[in-house]
Write a protein that holds these residues in place. Structure first.
Motif, short mmCIF file in Angstrom:
data_model
loop_
_atom_site.label_atom_id
_atom_site.label_comp_id
_atom_site.label_asym_id
_atom_site.label_seq_id
_atom_site.Cartn_x
_atom_site.Cartn_y
_atom_site.Cartn_z
N ILE A 406 0.86 -1.18 0.00
CA ILE A 406 0.00 0.00 0.00
C ILE A 406 0.89 1.23 0.00
N GLY A 407 0.69 2.11 -0.98
CA GLY A 407 1.56 3.28 -1.04
C GLY A 407 1.09 4.33 -2.01
N ASN A 408 2.03 5.20 -2.36
CA ASN A 408 1.78 6.28 -3.32
C ASN A 408 2.52 6.00 -4.62
N SER A 409 2.98 7.04 -5.31
CA SER A 409 3.64 6.82 -6.60
C SER A 409 4.94 6.04 -6.49
N ILE A 410 5.60 6.10 -5.33
CA ILE A 410 6.84 5.35 -5.16
C ILE A 410 6.56 3.85 -5.31
N THR A 411 5.47 3.40 -4.73
CA THR A 411 5.05 2.00 -4.89
C THR A 411 4.42 1.78 -6.26
#
Length: 582
Positions: A406-411
């Protein structure tokens, strides 16, 4: 023609060209988008119409119920547009208004806009009522003109829609959003549930909850004909719901209350034969003149006593996940109704606020010790955020994942499924997760509040994951304090833990970021101290992505925020031990 006349003619032609209004392109939502009517459950059977029950149940329900099911209460159309003017024209099947409910509520529509950060805004339109009803929403403005907003168009509460078209200037976009596959909240009830006597569709309490909680809602309010009938419980049991709300007491007051006990107990048994879904039984909300009319008070209190008796019997049987909402919890006062029976807009708002509290308790959406973060969607980035969310819901139903990130653009930009056009760490992803069933729940530009929304809206439901990795917070650095970010990540952990009690949760510290190294270090230290080690594992990948002096190693990032292939490789080396541990 002399030069003067030629110039005047040319100027007139140019001016006339600029004065010609843009042509309107008209679109029929039923034709343009399959499954495009929100709030309509049996879409495979109810194609091409704005009704609430499929034809096959016609012989199973009373005529009055069937006729009311032709009304479009609770149905809506969702679309994205950047148009400065939106027009809607349509025809209805019945009379335009009642003596106690205006045309705008009985037969009108209602438009709301959702901005790029998930904020909802009401749109005011000019309207005319006749054989063709027309609404025109003019001078619409946007934070970002090219992207536009998502619009939510609520349909009439107490009329059927024969036909409907939406128009925008021909050079502007109009893209319809299909209905979500998320499990809905189902409301079975009376005229109050159907929407009487809201001044406009958006003020019906079910629509307020749908708009503010953003869960799909199936409105099966049938005016004076919601009476706990077994045929309706059979129909309800066809719906794979997130929550059933049974709110029929206002139709079973006085002598009619004699049927409440048996019908409630049998109805709940019917639902439990197919589903373990939570069920909320709701008392009669009362009459606002009951303090000056003892017969009115006796009639609704008698109904409530019978409902409570049924509830207690079901609890004694051992029926699980059954809940109860009292007349006092609904909390209407003498100023909240139009004629002492049906709520005004003020009463509808009170219904919605108090129902929302109860629903959040049942769905555990308010047990996370609410922080500053209000769960919401977003559309800040160029990809389609909603499409990615829907794709994840569908993929999870088709094949349950064992590992989630679960994450943002990094993931998001790392790799895996759902696939994406930008993949900066494919080799590292493939090597790390080789032979494992993994789902990438990274969303570009997501903040803590957006991840919380996704958790509340089904991305962790219906399966048992083994491991969940959480990497959030970097997009909140510019708008939230350190303390708020730490509390928000703790809130995410609690929300994850409730929905995935068996999973091992790994909380990853915020990665180094250009110009924010010291602050990120302080946040990560606070996280490590405050997160309970018996509930999760804290993973700090900052050292491997930083120089010896503690500052970001820019050679491992594409832009000072997002890792490049080598950066992802180093992250994978840290995470490998956690991915492979039992």
């Amino acid at each position: 023609m002399n030069l003067r006349n030629y110039l005047l003619s040319t100027l007139f032609i140019c001016a006339s060209t600029f004065l010609v209004p843009a042509q309107t392109k008209w679109v029929n939502p039923l034709v343009d988008t399959p499954n495009g009517i929100h709030g309509q459950y049996w879409q495979g059977e109810i194609k091409g119409s704005y009704v609430r029950l499929p034809d096959r149940v016609r012989s199973k329900v009373r005529d009055d119920v069937w006729n009311l099911s032709r009304h479009s209460a609770g149905l809506s159309i969702v679309f994205r547009s950047n148009a400065p003017e939106i027009k809607v024209r349509y025809g209805v099947t019945g009379g335009l208004c009642w003596s106690q409910m205006p045309s705008t509520g009985v037969s009108g529509i209602d438009l709301y806009a959702t901005d790029l950060n998930g904020g909802r805004h009401w749109c005011s339109g000019n309207f005319t009522f006749g054989d063709t009803i027309s609404y025109i929403y003019s001078n619409l403005t946007y934070d970002t003109k090219d992207r536009g907003y998502e619009y939510h168009l609520y349909l009439p509460l107490y009329n059927g829609v024969k036909w409907l078209e939406i128009g925008v200037p021909e050079h502007n976009q109009l893209v319809f959003e299909p209905a979500s596959v998320e499990k809905p909240i189902v409301v079975y009830g009376t005229s109050i549930a159907q929407g009487a006597c809201a001044s406009r569709p958006g003020m019906a309490w079910t629509n307020i909850i749908e708009r503010e909680m953003e869960h799909p809602i199936i409105n099966l309010g049938f005016s004076g004909n919601g009476k706990l009938e077994p045929e309706l419980f059979d129909i309800l049991s066809e719906i794979d719901a997130k929550l059933y709300i049974i709110d029929c007491m206002p139709n079973l007051f006085g002598e009619a209350s004699a049927v409440i006990y048996d019908r409630t107990v049998n109805g709940v048994h019917r639902l439990r034969e197919k589903h373990s879904t939570p069920i909320l039984l709701v008392e009669h909300s009362g009459y606002t003149n009951y303090e000056t009319n003892i017969k009115k008070e006796e009639s609704f209190r008698k109904a409530n006593l019978e409902l409570k008796r049924a509830y207690n019997a079901l609890k004694k049987e051992g029926i699980k996940d059954i809940y109860y909402m009292t007349h006092e919890e609904i909390g209407l006062t003498m100023d909240d109704m139009v004629e002492g029976i049906h709520p005004s807009d003020l009463g509808m708002r009170k219904h919605a606020d108090n129902y929302s509290k109860k629903i959040k308790e049942i769905l555990h959406e308010d047990c996370e010790k609410r922080t500053v973060f209000t769960p919401c969607k977003q559309q800040r980035d160029w990809y389609d955020w909603n499409d990615r969310h829907e794709a994840i819901l569908k993929m999870n139903r088709m094949k349950s994942p064992d590992i989630l990130l679960i994450g943002n653009s990094i993931t998001h930009f790392w790799g895996g499924e759902p696939t994406f056009s930008i993949v900066n760490g494919k080799d590292a992803w493939d090597n790390l997760f080789k032979g494992k069933n993994v789902r990438n729940l990274g969303f570009g530009w997501d903040r803590i509040e957006n991840a919380l929304w996704r958790i509340y809206h089904g991305e962790l439901d219906g399966f048992n994951a083994k491991k969940i990795f959480l990497l959030m917070g970097t997009n909140n650095l510019d708008i939230n304090s350190n303390e708020e970010i730490v509390c928000g990540i703790q809130e995410l952990v609690r929300a994850i833990r409730f929905r995935q009690p068996e999973a091992h949760i790994y909380v990853c510290g915020i990665l180094p970021r250009n110009g924010k190294d010291y602050r990120i270090t302080q946040i990560n230290k606070s996280l490590q101290m405050r997160l309970q080690p018996d509930e999760m594992t804290f993973v700090d990948m900052s050292p491997t992505l930083s120089n010896p002096d503690g500052y970001i190693n820019k050679s491992l990032f594409t832009d000072g925020t997002h890792p490049n292939a080598e950066g992802y490789k180093r992250m994978a080396e840290i995470l490998k031990q956690y991915v492979n541990e039992p």
